[in-house]
Design an enzyme around this catalytic site. Sequence first.
Site, PDB file in Angstrom:
ATOM      1  N   LYS A 120      83.406  43.938   2.509  1.00 20.73           N
ATOM      2  CA  LYS A 120      83.239  43.132   1.309  1.00 20.73           C
ATOM      3  C   LYS A 120      84.597  42.724   0.723  1.00 20.73           C
ATOM      4  O   LYS A 120      84.709  41.679   0.095  1.00 20.73           O
ATOM      5  CB  LYS A 120      82.469  43.907   0.241  1.00 20.73           C
ATOM      6  CG  LYS A 120      81.103  44.454   0.653  1.00 20.73           C
ATOM      7  CD  LYS A 120      80.027  43.396   0.638  1.00 20.73           C
ATOM      8  CE  LYS A 120      78.612  43.956   0.732  1.00 20.73           C
ATOM      9  NZ  LYS A 120      78.302  44.624   1.979  1.00 20.73           N
TER      10      LYS A 120
HETATM   11  C1  LIG Z   1      77.224  44.639   2.845  1.00 17.64           C
HETATM   12  C2  LIG Z   1      77.322  45.424   4.095  1.00 17.64           C
HETATM   13  C3  LIG Z   1      76.637  45.063   5.269  1.00 17.64           C
HETATM   14  C4  LIG Z   1      75.679  43.891   5.314  1.00 17.64           C
HETATM   15  O1  LIG Z   1      76.349  42.664   5.170  1.00 17.64           O
HETATM   16  P1  LIG Z   1      75.541  41.343   4.778  1.00 17.64           P
HETATM   17  O2  LIG Z   1      76.584  40.326   4.506  1.00 17.64           O
HETATM   18  O3  LIG Z   1      74.726  41.696   3.571  1.00 17.64           O
HETATM   19  O4  LIG Z   1      74.702  40.997   5.946  1.00 17.64           O
HETATM   20  C5  LIG Z   1      76.838  45.801   6.402  1.00 17.64           C
HETATM   21  N1  LIG Z   1      77.644  46.896   6.407  1.00 17.64           N
HETATM   22  C6  LIG Z   1      78.309  47.281   5.300  1.00 17.64           C
HETATM   23  C7  LIG Z   1      79.150  48.510   5.362  1.00 17.64           C
HETATM   24  C8  LIG Z   1      78.183  46.567   4.109  1.00 17.64           C
HETATM   25  O5  LIG Z   1      78.844  46.968   3.001  1.00 17.64           O
END
Ligand SMILES: *Cc1c(COP(=O)(O)O)cnc(C)c1O
Length: 478
Positions: A120
């Site tokens: 993120k």
């Molecule tokens: C948010 C997240 C995901 C999923 O990502 P999306 O963009 O919602 O598909 C997968 N793994 C981790 C560790 C995340 O924080």
Amino acid sequence: MRYVSTRAVDGGGARSFSEVLLDGLAPDGGLYIPESYPQVDAARLDRWRDLLATQGYAHLAAAVLELFAAEYGGHSLIQMAEAAYTAAKFGTPEIVPVERVAGTNLWLAQLANGPTAAFKDMAMQLLGQLFEVELERRDTWLTVLGATSGDTGSSAEVALTGRSRIRVAMLTPRGRMTPFQQAQMYSIDDPAIANIAIDGVFDDCQDLVKAVNLDAGFKARWHIGAVNSINWARVIAQVIYYFAAYFRTGADCVSFAVPTGNFGNILAGHVAREMGLPIDRLILATNENNVLHEFFSTGIYRPRGAAQTYETSSPSMDISKASNFERFVADLVGRDGARVAALFGVALPREGFFSLADTPEFASLRDRFGFVSGTSTHADRIATIRQTWETAGILVDPHTADAVHVAYALGAAGRGGPVIVTETALPIKFAETITEAVGFRPPIPARFAALMDAPRLVTDLPNDAQHLKAWLESWLSG
Ligand SMILES: *Cc1c(COP(=O)(O)O)cnc(C)c1O
């Protein structure tokens, strides 16, 4: 570059990048997408490869951004990208190192080296810069109100801390995040950041955010906004690392395996592919919450409610309604906005599902768009974490393990070309699951060592919208 709603019928209501930057939904309930994707030909790919090699990740980032957000000007985009992607924050000057898993054709794109150890950060760090510039330009301020089950909240807080025009209030389900995630958020010491622990689960937190937003007067008075996963700028920020990871393998064509929750990360892969990045397969990986695998294997999209959403060992993918999915479907149906509106605005609310089974679009998922999908169980993830550790000496977190497992299960790893797995979190965030798999706790990276003992700053509130509003009011006016 202009942006239109996924549900627009006549291309009307087009907006600029800066207009959609701070916006959530389009007025018709759709999501903003570019009128068309900018095309990157072989000559430009070569230039970008050089740019990454000689000037580094931030310059590549600015070059990609300029295609989507030229209104900010190349110089200011470079400044923003350089502030977002520093070696100090990401622990390495490469920002996104790509390493091969020994003895396989799998590669890991390390997207989780940022300040909160989850991918993120790749988007949030840039969003922080863009928000600051845009709020300055409009001479206004913003209160970001959000709910988090762990990764998004800390990433947003770290990216938005210390910005004079932004305050952040983040709701968390009390006691339900991992110890590392709690330490990460609750240790932030900034009067403009409020962590609130709600007596409830993640869905309760989300409902409270909705309730506050439904109070139009409150929302307007306190400039309530969001940094949720439908934010278009987050998607673009993610497009950048698909290009970078591709260049770093040195291959002509690659596939990507992506663990999926809100269809955000893999949507960026789809956009990169539409722009002309030579991607063979986009391998979508889900956990037990396999709504998207169901769609890609049957053509039926049936979001589930909270009661049918399982708590799993890859919790950031415990999502049964993929908020970015409509953007992909808009491309799938050839940008037929009336059809998108009929599927998402009529069929879904009325029937609870829609079906594209036996349509040409369903056949095109794999052939035209490159998508294949799979799912993993807890046992699969544990076995994958153990095996990757024992055979290659690499510890992957449970979300990354979802994608590694699915890549192997689909035989994608045997197709020859490199398969790049997007690593979405560091193992330390999910230490209990790692310990179960390999028998020891993952080492705490030095930069996080002090975190676990830092004082915790968090306000406990009951699961009640009136309470929350009263608390916010006194915090925001203080
Ligand atoms: C948010 C997240 C995901 C999923 O990502 P999306 O963009 O919602 O598909 C997968 N793994 C981790 C560790 C995340 O924080």
